[in-house]
Design a protein around this motif. Structure first.
Motif, mmCIF file in Angstrom:
data_model
loop_
_atom_site.group_PDB
_atom_site.id
_atom_site.type_symbol
_atom_site.label_atom_id
_atom_site.label_comp_id
_atom_site.label_asym_id
_atom_site.label_seq_id
_atom_site.Cartn_x
_atom_site.Cartn_y
_atom_site.Cartn_z
ATOM 1 N N PHE A 3 0.855 -1.173 0.000
ATOM 2 C CA PHE A 3 0.000 0.000 0.000
ATOM 3 C C PHE A 3 0.887 1.217 0.000
ATOM 4 O O PHE A 3 1.736 1.385 0.852
ATOM 5 C CB PHE A 3 -0.915 0.027 1.225
ATOM 6 N N LYS A 4 0.717 2.078 -0.967
ATOM 7 C CA LYS A 4 1.528 3.289 -1.062
ATOM 8 C C LYS A 4 0.591 4.455 -1.315
ATOM 9 O O LYS A 4 0.104 4.652 -2.414
ATOM 10 C CB LYS A 4 2.541 3.155 -2.203
ATOM 11 N N GLY A 5 0.309 5.217 -0.267
ATOM 12 C CA GLY A 5 -0.549 6.385 -0.407
ATOM 13 C C GLY A 5 0.241 7.594 -0.839
ATOM 14 O O GLY A 5 1.467 7.566 -0.936
ATOM 15 N N GLU A 92 0.656 3.575 17.539
ATOM 16 C CA GLU A 92 1.455 2.925 16.498
ATOM 17 C C GLU A 92 2.442 3.872 15.820
ATOM 18 O O GLU A 92 3.304 3.445 15.085
ATOM 19 C CB GLU A 92 0.539 2.318 15.427
ATOM 20 N N ARG A 93 2.290 5.169 16.069
ATOM 21 C CA ARG A 93 3.183 6.163 15.469
ATOM 22 C C ARG A 93 4.617 5.940 15.903
ATOM 23 O O ARG A 93 4.875 5.582 17.039
ATOM 24 C CB ARG A 93 2.759 7.550 15.919
ATOM 25 N N GLN A 94 5.550 6.173 15.006
ATOM 26 C CA GLN A 94 6.971 6.024 15.331
ATOM 27 C C GLN A 94 7.598 7.411 15.392
ATOM 28 O O GLN A 94 7.813 8.051 14.368
ATOM 29 C CB GLN A 94 7.667 5.164 14.279
ATOM 30 N N GLY A 95 7.853 7.883 16.608
ATOM 31 C CA GLY A 95 8.434 9.216 16.792
ATOM 32 C C GLY A 95 7.466 10.299 16.354
ATOM 33 O O GLY A 95 6.289 10.283 16.707
ATOM 34 N N ASP A 96 7.970 11.243 15.566
ATOM 35 C CA ASP A 96 7.138 12.334 15.052
ATOM 36 C C ASP A 96 6.664 12.049 13.633
ATOM 37 O O ASP A 96 6.456 12.963 12.838
ATOM 38 C CB ASP A 96 7.927 13.656 15.076
ATOM 39 N N GLU A 97 6.490 10.797 13.322
ATOM 40 C CA GLU A 97 6.064 10.371 11.995
ATOM 41 C C GLU A 97 4.724 11.027 11.655
ATOM 42 O O GLU A 97 3.822 11.072 12.484
ATOM 43 C CB GLU A 97 5.915 8.847 12.026
ATOM 44 N N ARG A 105 1.591 2.747 6.645
ATOM 45 C CA ARG A 105 2.301 1.600 7.192
ATOM 46 C C ARG A 105 1.328 0.575 7.759
ATOM 47 O O ARG A 105 1.462 -0.636 7.530
ATOM 48 C CB ARG A 105 3.281 2.083 8.269
ATOM 49 N N LEU A 106 0.316 1.043 8.502
ATOM 50 C CA LEU A 106 -0.665 0.125 9.085
ATOM 51 C C LEU A 106 -1.483 -0.583 8.004
ATOM 52 O O LEU A 106 -1.732 -1.792 8.087
ATOM 53 C CB LEU A 106 -1.594 0.876 10.038
ATOM 54 N N LEU A 107 -1.899 0.163 6.993
ATOM 55 C CA LEU A 107 -2.670 -0.461 5.909
ATOM 56 C C LEU A 107 -1.818 -1.448 5.115
ATOM 57 O O LEU A 107 -2.299 -2.503 4.713
ATOM 58 C CB LEU A 107 -3.250 0.615 4.993
ATOM 59 N N LEU A 111 -2.758 -5.395 4.664
ATOM 60 C CA LEU A 111 -2.899 -6.048 3.359
ATOM 61 C C LEU A 111 -1.933 -7.226 3.210
ATOM 62 O O LEU A 111 -2.289 -8.261 2.654
ATOM 63 C CB LEU A 111 -2.692 -5.032 2.239
ATOM 64 N N ARG A 112 -0.696 -7.077 3.717
ATOM 65 C CA ARG A 112 0.264 -8.191 3.645
ATOM 66 C C ARG A 112 -0.218 -9.373 4.486
ATOM 67 O O ARG A 112 -0.151 -10.515 4.049
ATOM 68 C CB ARG A 112 1.649 -7.738 4.112
#
Length: 137
Positions: A3-5, A92-97, A105-107, A111-112
């Motif tokens: 998934f690439k938004g 689920e956020r990594q740092g200041d992502e 990333r979650l989607l 999907l995987r």
């Protein structure tokens, strides 16, 4: 399948042109308005700000009224989801992502995992399937 938004556009988060057109004109320069807002955030009274800038009180008030302020208790997160879902994503956020990257990333992970589980689900479903019309010999 990855998934690439797409990240938010260059103008996202900016005030719409329509909103800007509806706002009253301020007789302060943008720098003066920014300074007035900064002084207000530091706790200065509007009268003191007007005096420091040497500007009319009415113009300083117009600049201060247009300040953005954080809402201390929002009913929904910036994701426009329930508070429980918002807490999950924030955990689920990594740092200041950025949130859009966290969601991508979650989607992608979802999907995987679904793609990996699909053959097992299909095999389990096929093994349980009963014929609708048993063959009669």
């Amino acid at each position: 399948m990855t998934f690439k938004g797409r990240p938010p556009g260059a103008g996202s988060g900016e005030m719409s042109r329509r909103t800007a057109a509806l706002r009253p004109a301020i007789a302060l320069t943008p720098e003066e308005a920014t300074k007035a807002r900064a002084l207000r955030r530091k706790g200065a009274d509007p009268e003191d700000i007007a005096e420091r800038l040497g500007a009319p009180m009415a113009e300083v008030e117009k600049a201060l009224v247009q300040m953005r302020s954080r809402r201390p208790e929002t009913t929904r997160g910036t994701l426009n989801v329930t508070l429980a879902a918002h807490r999950l994503v924030m955990a689920e956020r990594q740092g200041d992502e950025p949130l859009w990257r966290t969601m991508d990333r979650l989607l992608d992970e979802l999907l995987r995992l679904r793609a990996q589980a699909a053959p097992a689900r299909r095999a389990r479903r096929d093994a349980v399937a009963l014929p609708l019309f048993p063959e009669v010999s």
